[in-house]
Write an enzyme that holds these catalytic residues in place. Structure first.
Site, PDB file in Angstrom:
ATOM      1  N   HIS A 328       0.816  -1.336   0.130  1.00 12.10           N
ATOM      2  CA  HIS A 328      -0.121  -0.023  -0.058  1.00 12.10           C
ATOM      3  C   HIS A 328       0.896   1.288  -0.093  1.00 12.10           C
ATOM      4  O   HIS A 328       0.260   2.416  -0.612  1.00 12.10           O
ATOM      5  CB  HIS A 328      -0.754   0.122   1.108  1.00 12.10           C
ATOM      6  CG  HIS A 328      -2.482  -0.751   0.921  1.00 12.10           C
ATOM      7  ND1 HIS A 328      -2.105  -2.154   1.234  1.00 12.10           N
ATOM      8  CD2 HIS A 328      -3.461  -0.634   0.673  1.00 12.10           C
ATOM      9  CE1 HIS A 328      -3.126  -2.887   1.149  1.00 12.10           C
ATOM     10  NE2 HIS A 328      -4.196  -1.879   0.598  1.00 12.10           N
ATOM     11  N   GLY A 329       2.083   1.365   0.572  1.00 15.51           N
ATOM     12  CA  GLY A 329       2.728   2.343   0.307  1.00 15.51           C
ATOM     13  C   GLY A 329       4.110   2.351   1.341  1.00 15.51           C
ATOM     14  O   GLY A 329       4.277   1.257   2.150  1.00 15.51           O
TER      15      GLY A 329
END
Length: 476
Positions: A328-329
């Site tokens: 996700h990041g």
């Protein structure tokens, strides 16, 4: 004639998809084209690569010949081309998404050792949708290698599969085995498919414009000023962010699936009312289904899944959840978010209850036990969402401790949240009523058209048209 029309359709879709993606920044078209080209070529080579046969005509040189053959087999065999596909796509992802994260983390670690590092980061722009289309192309290479899919020899169809614009920038992450064959089938407008697509688009717009964007108007100030917010405001911020990200992401998925239906394509379902889940295991069977099943099939099961000893199975669970968070990041907050879900999932796995809620109940109202399970699961998910939303792990921890340590109701005004609560209640009521069915698909015409009118009216009167929020998952 049919094949000619189909190729023209695919070529038009490919051009439209590249215009759509290039409208954001044309310079990054090269990345998606390169990723498509590498995986198209690797798919063909995986099947065509055949090992050489060792000849015994020269006994004095057998050892050297055998070594040379093994060397050639590796660089001409299926594993080499699969490795090339993995390295190229994951390399793109690692460079653009995680390069600065690793540099900053290394600098922090060196600082802890008492040194003052002088390490520079790069001013990199994260290409929109790179996490989605790289995983989509990887599924093709892996399935071809496993023998689950035959490689296509039609480059236009394959490039269109990778760049298909409805789901290009935020999913669902389609499997080649599901989407790619649809580019070789006759497509024409079917009324029922078009009607279902329009219902999904309408419902997706409601979830994005009415639910997510209205929640954002309340959530953003709370998270930005959590140090001064009351305990009850912090609780409301966490709960409303849960609905913001759900309305935002599932709304995009509904719109994408609906638009695809208008073109004659069926994409996989990405959400199934996840906030009605009765435990964390069920939540992950309902939330971002295309990603969770991707990690299950291409990471968890190859590691041994749950068929290995319990200790290794726990390791596999942690790996999948941590990698999912990292996907996700490039921030420790996402890794913490994944770790929290792993910690919540493992006790359910250990007592053998991770497959207990496989079907939705047919009764209209939940039992007291089910209501308690749904509410408690939702609150646990909200705690994890705080880490997902916060800028740093320290901010997330400060936010959660603030719920307990700050004055509980100081400055709290219920009127600030009333409209958003009413809108969320409408969302939950309709989703509970229609669970397992296509939204707004009531059998009686009067109910069906009344629901259309109500949703359109809510979008027109309560949708956020001025200063709308970007889709959250565009950053991933």
């Amino acid at each position: 004639m049919f094949q000619k029309n189909l190729k023209l359709q695919n070529a038009f879709l490919l051009l439209a998809s590249y215009v759509f993606y290039g409208w954001w920044d044309w310079r990054f078209l090269g990345l998606i084209i390169a990723s498509s080209a590498v995986d198209y070529w690797c798919g063909l080579k995986i099947v065509n690569g055949k090992p050489s046969v060792v000849s015994g005509d020269r006994p004095h040189d057998t050892t050297h010949h055998l070594q040379l053959t093994i060397y050639k087999n590796w660089f001409q065999g299926p594993k080499f081309y699969l490795t090339l596909s993995l390295a190229f796509n994951l390399g793109l992802l690692a460079f653009f998404k995680y390069f600065n994260f690793f540099i900053d983390s290394a600098a922090d670690f060196i600082s802890l050792l008492g040194f003052q590092p002088h390490i520079s980061t790069l001013n990199l722009i994260l290409p929109v949708g790179i996490s989605f289309y790289t995983f989509q192309t990887l599924s093709y290479s892996i399935d071809v290698y496993r023998g689950n899919l035959k490689p296509t020899k039609d480059p236009v169809a394959f490039f269109t599969f990778v760049a298909f614009f409805p789901q290009l920038v935020a999913g669902p992450i389609e499997r080649a085995s599901n989407l790619l064959p649809q580019f070789f089938k006759k497509r024409e407008f079917i009324y029922q498919q078009g009607s279902d697509g329009m219902k999904l688009i309408l419902w997706g717009l409601f979830k994005k414009m009415v639910i997510a964007d209205n929640c954002a108007l309340v959530v953003n100030p709370i998270f930005e000023n959590y140090q001064t917010a009351s305990g009850l405001e912090l609780i409301m911020g966490a709960i409303l962010f849960a609905f913001q990200i759900y309305g935002d992401f599932s709304g995009y998925s509904d719109i994408a699936i609906g638009v695809a239906k208008l073109f004659g394509f069926d994409l996989m379902t990405n959400f199934r009312t996840p906030y009605f889940s009765r435990d964390i295991a069920e939540f992950w069977r309902r939330w971002h289904i295309s990603l969770s099943t991707w990690f299950r099939d291409y990471v968890y099961i190859p590691l041994g899944g749950s068929r290995v000893p319990k200790a290794k199975a726990i390791r596999n669970i942690f790996i999948v959840f941590l990698v999912s968070g990292f996907w996700h990041g490039a921030n420790w907050t996402f890794i913490a978010w994944g770790g929290i879900h792993a910690a919540l999932f493992i006790p359910i796995f250990l007592i053998g209850k991770n497959r207990t809620h496989l079907h939705e109940g047919e009764h209209l109202l939940p039992s007291f036990k089910e209501a308690f399970q749904i509410i408690s699961t939702f609150l646990l998910v909200c705690v994890a969402w705080v880490f997902f939303r916060a800028d740093t792990v320290g901010d997330a921890w400060g936010y959660l401790t603030g719920i307990l340590l700050r004055p509980f109701m100081e400055g709290f005004r219920l009127s600030t949240y009333m409209l958003t609560i009413v809108l969320i209640s409408i969302l939950l009521f309709l989703e509970w009523l229609m669970k397992g069915e296509l939204m707004l698909s009531f059998r009686k015409p009067i109910l069906r058209y009344s629901s259309y009118s109500m949703v359109v009216g809510l979008i027109l009167f309560y949708g956020v048209f001025f200063n709308p929020q970007d889709f959250i998952y565009f950053q991933f």
